[in-house]
Design a protein around this motif. Sequence first.
Motif, PDB file in Angstrom:
ATOM      1  N   TRP A  10      -7.768  86.150 117.612  1.00 22.87           N
ATOM      2  CA  TRP A  10      -8.151  85.221 118.513  1.00 22.87           C
ATOM      3  C   TRP A  10      -8.108  85.935 119.818  1.00 22.87           C
ATOM      4  N   GLN A  11      -9.498  86.146 120.561  1.00 22.03           N
ATOM      5  CA  GLN A  11      -9.613  86.570 121.728  1.00 22.03           C
ATOM      6  C   GLN A  11     -10.493  86.078 122.523  1.00 22.03           C
ATOM      7  N   ARG A  14      -7.826  96.859 122.064  1.00 22.96           N
ATOM      8  CA  ARG A  14      -8.645  97.096 121.099  1.00 22.96           C
ATOM      9  C   ARG A  14      -9.254  98.461 121.078  1.00 22.96           C
ATOM     10  N   GLY A  15      -9.666  99.028 119.992  1.00 27.05           N
ATOM     11  CA  GLY A  15     -10.265 100.464 119.972  1.00 27.05           C
ATOM     12  C   GLY A  15     -11.548 100.456 120.069  1.00 27.05           C
ATOM     13  N   GLN A  38      -8.683  96.791 112.049  1.00 25.08           N
ATOM     14  CA  GLN A  38      -7.868  96.205 112.992  1.00 25.08           C
ATOM     15  C   GLN A  38      -8.452  95.429 114.313  1.00 25.08           C
ATOM     16  N   HIS A  39      -7.799  94.643 114.609  1.00 21.94           N
ATOM     17  CA  HIS A  39      -8.558  93.713 115.818  1.00 21.94           C
ATOM     18  C   HIS A  39      -9.806  93.070 115.111  1.00 21.94           C
ATOM     19  N   ALA A  58     -13.611 108.899 124.027  1.00 22.63           N
ATOM     20  CA  ALA A  58     -14.793 108.151 123.985  1.00 22.63           C
ATOM     21  C   ALA A  58     -14.371 106.755 124.513  1.00 22.63           C
ATOM     22  N   THR A  59     -13.291 106.287 124.030  1.00 25.58           N
ATOM     23  CA  THR A  59     -13.101 104.978 124.422  1.00 25.58           C
ATOM     24  C   THR A  59     -12.686 104.513 125.858  1.00 25.58           C
ATOM     25  N   LEU A  60     -12.087 105.412 126.545  1.00 26.19           N
ATOM     26  CA  LEU A  60     -12.098 105.685 127.781  1.00 26.19           C
ATOM     27  C   LEU A  60     -13.261 105.475 128.634  1.00 26.19           C
ATOM     28  N   VAL A  61     -14.301 106.528 128.281  1.00 24.06           N
ATOM     29  CA  VAL A  61     -15.672 106.529 128.777  1.00 24.06           C
ATOM     30  C   VAL A  61     -16.313 105.197 128.552  1.00 24.06           C
TER      31      VAL A  61
END
Length: 427
Positions: A62-63, A216-217, A244-245, A258-261
């Motif tokens: 739930w987001q 979230r990833g 996940q999520h 890559a997630t941070l970028v």
Amino acid sequence: MRHRFPWQVLPVWLITRVVLFLAATQVIPVGHAGSFEGDVALYSGWSDILLRGEFPAGDEKWQYPPYAALPMLAPHLLPWSYRIDFYVLALVCDLAILLLLCRFTAKTGGSRTGVWAWTVGAALLGPLLISRYDLMVTLVAVLALTASTDPAVRGALIGFGLAIKVWPVALLTGLRRWRELLTGAASSLVVVVLGCGVAALVLPHALDFLTAQQDRGLQIESLAATPFALGRALGWWDGFTTYQHGAMELVGPGVETATLVSVAATPAALVLLAVWWFRAAPTENTYYDAALTTILFLVVTSRVLSPQYLIWLLGVAAVVLAARTAQRPAAWLVLAATLLTGIMYPWIEEDYSWSGRLPGTLVLVVRNLVLLAAAVVSFVQLWRSTRRPARVPSGMRGETGEDAEPGEDLVDPGDGTAARGSRMRVT
């Protein structure tokens, strides 16, 4: 000039949607039932919790803003099973979008290409189209784009859409100059604050969505994940995917960077849009064009790129095609990405989500490159179509055949053709 209402599109819509409904319900046995029924079953479970007077607290899936509850509760108003009721409600929203596009085309004398783009293009997504609540949000967005030119009305509709799912806030970008922007933003803010405030007072955990996305990833379908997906298929990367999520996310070397970028890319894209906004000389079509550019930027920079996001893009692209704007090349690229997404999900999803096989992964890579190209083309066209005209030195004005009146300059309309000797007053 007003054109006739394009009624001939309705039989095509009816035939394609009957096929989608029969496929979603497995009357036409296409398989992959869980891919279409899974989210609807999730909505059904959430609606039961909502009917008890609370939001689904503690559920990582739930987001959503509080008024996402509306499309999830609405199927209870119909007499059949929740799943059938949801599909029927989705088809009603789909038809409403089509009728709005038809009305917009007839009212403005626009191109019927937009109507056909929605009718045929949306069908390319297959049963996915009617098995996600994104169709309901897209209806609100198309209404905000086509129903009125009053910035207060547009802002209120954007605010209502924002209270259902966050992305309609992108439609504020195209409001022209400060007066329209401030009016639209204020109207949107009032609707959101009042709506969310009432929801928070009535139901617990209504505002949990504000922090739900932070863990979230990197989803396998996202643009930032594309090198990892291709590297895994070619044996160059030894990571894997995990569920996940509510999505398949990447785990392995380089993913965190890559997630941070990807996270940093979204504000960078918004800064780029802000630079454009301050430099732009907007036109009547800027509202539609900027909406497509902004949503494309949000989609390609996001950590998450679920297949239903194409519903948003296609709705705005259909409006752009109907309005005959400079964004038509980007809109056609969105249609191409829609076709590739319809091929990807769910028919070859296992290739890129689980096993890392090359054929399905290549389709994913091509789809993402098409979306990236659409975003680049869209921004370039937006910049060109709204660039400010160069002032002509006073001593050279006679070379055009006659002197320009005070306060007037030669104007390049920005669509790739020069305004040879013509003048437009810049306001």
